[in-house]
Enzyme design. Structure first.
Site, short mmCIF file in Angstrom:
data_model
loop_
_atom_site.label_atom_id
_atom_site.label_comp_id
_atom_site.label_asym_id
_atom_site.label_seq_id
_atom_site.Cartn_x
_atom_site.Cartn_y
_atom_site.Cartn_z
N HIS A 146 0.83 -1.20 0.00
CA HIS A 146 0.00 0.00 0.00
C HIS A 146 0.87 1.26 0.00
O HIS A 146 1.53 1.55 0.99
CB HIS A 146 -0.92 -0.04 1.24
CG HIS A 146 -1.91 1.06 1.29
ND1 HIS A 146 -2.13 1.83 2.40
CD2 HIS A 146 -2.75 1.55 0.33
CE1 HIS A 146 -3.06 2.73 2.13
NE2 HIS A 146 -3.45 2.57 0.88
N GLU A 158 2.93 0.30 3.24
CA GLU A 158 2.46 -0.70 4.21
C GLU A 158 2.51 -2.06 3.50
O GLU A 158 1.96 -2.21 2.41
CB GLU A 158 1.02 -0.40 4.63
CG GLU A 158 0.90 0.80 5.53
CD GLU A 158 -0.55 1.09 5.91
OE1 GLU A 158 -0.87 1.02 7.10
OE2 GLU A 158 -1.36 1.41 5.02
#
Ligand SMILES: NC(=O)c1ccc[n+]([C@@H]2O[C@H](COP(=O)([O-])OP(=O)(O)OC[C@H]3O[C@@H](n4cnc5c(N)ncnc54)[C@H](O)[C@@H]3O)[C@@H](O)[C@H]2O)c1
Length: 294
Positions: A146, A158
């Site tokens: 992410h 992430e």
């Protein structure tokens, strides 16, 4: 782990919108062969122009040498045919935040990507990675990666393994994100919203509720957080920047997962999305945006 991500040379990016174009740009800047897919020539052209504009700006600002600029442009290719992803070592999906659309894409990637050790990542903000992995015959090679907008500027990712992501795939992806792309990696369990959006979305929704109820006008809500808390951008401007459709979709996924009222989208957000007022990308959200600012 030295050889882990060195064998990731050919990257595919699915979707050339706000995020896909940024992800493609950072991969191309590292000299990785980067193939970008979108559903239509028009969408692909918009993505291509976003990337070239961003690379030119980086060159003009001295953030990229002429040689690196040329390397990045040469590393990029574009297609409207997912079958062209057959030889990819890694595919990063950045299509709209819609669960059935994304599961269809993962099922198709599973068919067309021929390398048995290829890694599949999703840039989803909130859809469980396990659901995307389960759409493939190789869920142990699927995980969340992410990025944050704008991708070339914000250096966080992430990394989200699902319950069945293999240690080997996880470590290859971690090494790629940290040492090839040079991002700071934080790890989240596979829960809707991961770390950042679980914290950010309730804050954005609270600001939208505050505006909706007439508690304060938009510039005062935003200035309150910029000048009072030293945030670089107020919450309504940030929601416009993220895209109100994406903000709504992420809130919906968080609400579906946790059933907490703080994640429930306010009616105004839904109405604005239905009206096509999606923020910066459509020229109108909580604020108007002239075409040059979009
Ligand atoms: N906007 C943000 O700040 C942000 C940040 C992190 C993650 N994300 C996530 O990234 C993903 C993409 O968001 P975005 O902001 O780039 O959206 P966007 O609307 O800017 O771009 C989506 C792109 O996907 C394309 N597309 C549509 N249908 C498709 C299909 N079937 N297959 C492939 N491509 C298709 C569209 O043509 C468009 O180019 C979403 O999952 C979103 O949650 C967004």
């Amino acid at each position: 782990m030295t050889s882990n991500s060195q064998n990731i040379r050919r990257v595919g990016v699915v979707g050339s919108g706000l995020m896909g174009s940024g992800i493609a740009e950072v991969c191309a800047r590292k000299g990785l062969e980067t193939l970008v897919y979108d559903v239509s020539d028009a969408a692909l052209e918009a993505g291509r122009s976003r990337i070239t504009h961003s690379l030119t700006r980086a060159l003009e600002r001295g953030k990229l040498t002429a040689e690196d600029h040329a390397t990045a442009l040469a590393a990029l290719a574009f297609t409207t045919d997912l079958a062209d992803f057959a030889d990819r070592d890694l595919v990063i999906e950045a299509a709209p935040e819609d669960e059935s659309l994304k599961t269809n894409i993962f099922a198709t990637l599973d068919q067309v990507v021929l390398r048995p050790d290829a890694l599949f990542a999703s840039n989803t903000s909130s859809i469980p990675i396990m659901k995307l992995g389960a759409a493939t015959s190789r869920p142990e090679q699927v995980m969340g990666l992410h990025f944050f907008n704008p991708v070339p500027v914000l250096n966080l990712v992430e990394l989200v393994p699902s319950l069945v992501t293999s240690d080997m795939a996880w470590e290859r992806m971690r090494h790629f994100a940290a040492h090839v792309l040079g991002k700071h990696v934080i790890v989240s369990q596979d829960r809707a919203g991961f770390v950042v959006n679980s914290l950010l979305i309730p804050y954005l929704l609270a600001a939208i509720r505050m505006f909706e109820s007439g508690f304060a006008v938009a510039p005062d809500i935003d200035e309150g957080m910029v000048r009072g808390c030293a945030h670089p951008m107020g919450p309504l401007a940030l929601a416009d920047h993220i895209g109100l459709d994406t903000t709504l979709a992420v809130a919906q996924s968080l609400y579906d997962e946790f059933k907490e009222p703080l994640y429930a989208p306010p009616p105004l957000l839904s109405r604005m999305v239905e009206a096509g007022h999606l923020g910066r990308k459509t020229g109108k959200g909580f604020y108007p945006y002239p075409p040059a600012a979009q």
